[in-house]
Motif scaffolding. Structure first.
Motif, PDB file in Angstrom:
ATOM      1  N   ALA A  52       0.837  -1.207   0.000  1.00 39.38           N
ATOM      2  CA  ALA A  52       0.000   0.000   0.000  1.00 39.38           C
ATOM      3  C   ALA A  52       0.868   1.252   0.000  1.00 39.38           C
ATOM      4  O   ALA A  52       0.573   2.211  -0.710  1.00 39.38           O
ATOM      5  CB  ALA A  52      -0.940  -0.010   1.200  1.00 39.38           C
ATOM      6  N   ALA A  55       2.206   1.582  -3.481  1.00 37.34           N
ATOM      7  CA  ALA A  55       1.164   2.004  -4.419  1.00 37.34           C
ATOM      8  C   ALA A  55       0.848   3.481  -4.247  1.00 37.34           C
ATOM      9  O   ALA A  55       0.647   4.204  -5.229  1.00 37.34           O
ATOM     10  CB  ALA A  55      -0.103   1.164  -4.229  1.00 37.34           C
ATOM     11  N   LEU A  56       0.814   3.941  -3.008  1.00 38.48           N
ATOM     12  CA  LEU A  56       0.561   5.359  -2.751  1.00 38.48           C
ATOM     13  C   LEU A  56       1.680   6.224  -3.323  1.00 38.48           C
ATOM     14  O   LEU A  56       1.425   7.242  -3.973  1.00 38.48           O
ATOM     15  CB  LEU A  56       0.415   5.606  -1.243  1.00 38.48           C
ATOM     16  CG  LEU A  56       0.199   7.054  -0.813  1.00 38.48           C
ATOM     17  CD1 LEU A  56      -1.056   7.635  -1.453  1.00 38.48           C
ATOM     18  CD2 LEU A  56       0.132   7.142   0.702  1.00 38.48           C
ATOM     19  N   ALA A  59       1.289   6.206  -7.081  1.00 35.89           N
ATOM     20  CA  ALA A  59       0.140   7.017  -7.500  1.00 35.89           C
ATOM     21  C   ALA A  59       0.464   8.506  -7.399  1.00 35.89           C
ATOM     22  O   ALA A  59       0.139   9.272  -8.310  1.00 35.89           O
ATOM     23  CB  ALA A  59      -1.077   6.680  -6.645  1.00 35.89           C
ATOM     24  N   ARG A  60       1.099   8.901  -6.316  1.00 35.99           N
ATOM     25  CA  ARG A  60       1.482  10.314  -6.177  1.00 35.99           C
ATOM     26  C   ARG A  60       2.447  10.729  -7.275  1.00 35.99           C
ATOM     27  O   ARG A  60       2.333  11.823  -7.839  1.00 35.99           O
ATOM     28  CB  ARG A  60       2.090  10.565  -4.803  1.00 35.99           C
ATOM     29  CG  ARG A  60       1.059  10.600  -3.711  1.00 35.99           C
ATOM     30  CD  ARG A  60       1.691  10.905  -2.376  1.00 35.99           C
ATOM     31  NE  ARG A  60       0.665  11.085  -1.359  1.00 35.99           N
ATOM     32  CZ  ARG A  60       0.855  10.886  -0.073  1.00 35.99           C
ATOM     33  NH1 ARG A  60       2.029  10.494   0.379  1.00 35.99           N
ATOM     34  NH2 ARG A  60      -0.135  11.069   0.783  1.00 35.99           N
ATOM     35  N   ALA A  76      -2.057   3.158 -12.060  1.00 35.84           N
ATOM     36  CA  ALA A  76      -1.796   3.674 -10.709  1.00 35.84           C
ATOM     37  C   ALA A  76      -3.064   3.623  -9.862  1.00 35.84           C
ATOM     38  O   ALA A  76      -3.023   3.231  -8.689  1.00 35.84           O
ATOM     39  CB  ALA A  76      -1.259   5.107 -10.782  1.00 35.84           C
ATOM     40  N   LEU A  77      -4.189   3.980 -10.450  1.00 37.01           N
ATOM     41  CA  LEU A  77      -5.456   3.935  -9.721  1.00 37.01           C
ATOM     42  C   LEU A  77      -5.841   2.493  -9.382  1.00 37.01           C
ATOM     43  O   LEU A  77      -6.312   2.210  -8.272  1.00 37.01           O
ATOM     44  CB  LEU A  77      -6.565   4.605 -10.530  1.00 37.01           C
ATOM     45  CG  LEU A  77      -7.945   4.639  -9.881  1.00 37.01           C
ATOM     46  CD1 LEU A  77      -7.905   5.357  -8.537  1.00 37.01           C
ATOM     47  CD2 LEU A  77      -8.948   5.294 -10.807  1.00 37.01           C
ATOM     48  N   ALA A  80      -3.670   1.399  -6.497  1.00 37.33           N
ATOM     49  CA  ALA A  80      -4.090   2.087  -5.274  1.00 37.33           C
ATOM     50  C   ALA A  80      -5.417   1.517  -4.755  1.00 37.33           C
ATOM     51  O   ALA A  80      -5.587   1.347  -3.541  1.00 37.33           O
ATOM     52  CB  ALA A  80      -4.219   3.588  -5.527  1.00 37.33           C
ATOM     53  N   ALA A  83      -4.696  -1.851  -3.148  1.00 41.52           N
ATOM     54  CA  ALA A  83      -4.015  -1.628  -1.866  1.00 41.52           C
ATOM     55  C   ALA A  83      -4.994  -1.117  -0.815  1.00 41.52           C
ATOM     56  O   ALA A  83      -4.955  -1.546   0.341  1.00 41.52           O
ATOM     57  CB  ALA A  83      -2.862  -0.642  -2.046  1.00 41.52           C
ATOM     58  N   LEU A  84      -5.884  -0.220  -1.201  1.00 39.60           N
ATOM     59  CA  LEU A  84      -6.864   0.307  -0.262  1.00 39.60           C
ATOM     60  C   LEU A  84      -7.805  -0.800   0.220  1.00 39.60           C
ATOM     61  O   LEU A  84      -8.129  -0.873   1.408  1.00 39.60           O
ATOM     62  CB  LEU A  84      -7.659   1.450  -0.891  1.00 39.60           C
ATOM     63  CG  LEU A  84      -8.703   2.123  -0.019  1.00 39.60           C
ATOM     64  CD1 LEU A  84      -8.086   2.666   1.258  1.00 39.60           C
ATOM     65  CD2 LEU A  84      -9.392   3.241  -0.782  1.00 39.60           C
TER      66      LEU A  84
END
Length: 99
Positions: A52, A55-56, A59-60, A76-77, A80, A83-84
């Protein structure tokens, strides 16, 4: 063995595990919080939390890249979102154990 100390009267703890069954149903561990499966679940949770974080970060980075295309944003989404999902399952399991 007296009735007061009977294993049948022992409280049963149910731990929400950090994975789902092959049909997408939640999995639970009933029994010892310090057993082999519980230890494995702890390791899986740690790996999920590490994924996670990665992935964050990705994504950033993708969002900060002005030239990122639709495919990069979707990937990326997607990472994320997965992971969420895992982190929420870990959090729900930990809240249940704290109660």
């Amino acid at each position: 063995m007296d009735k007061e100390n009977s294993p049948d009267d022992a409280p049963t703890e149910m731990r929400l595990l950090p994975w789902v069954s092959d049909v997408g149903k939640p999995c639970y561990l009933v029994g010892a919080a310090d057993g082999v499966i519980a230890g494995f679940a702890d390791e899986v949770e740690a790996r999920q939390l590490a994924r996670a974080r990665a992935a964050l970060e990705e994504a950033r980075g993708t969002l900060d890249e002005p030239a990122a295309g639709a495919l990069a944003l979707r990937l990326a989404l997607g990472a994320a979102a997965q992971a969420l999902t895992e982190v929420l399952r870990v959090a729900e399991g930990r809240v249940r154990r704290a109660d």
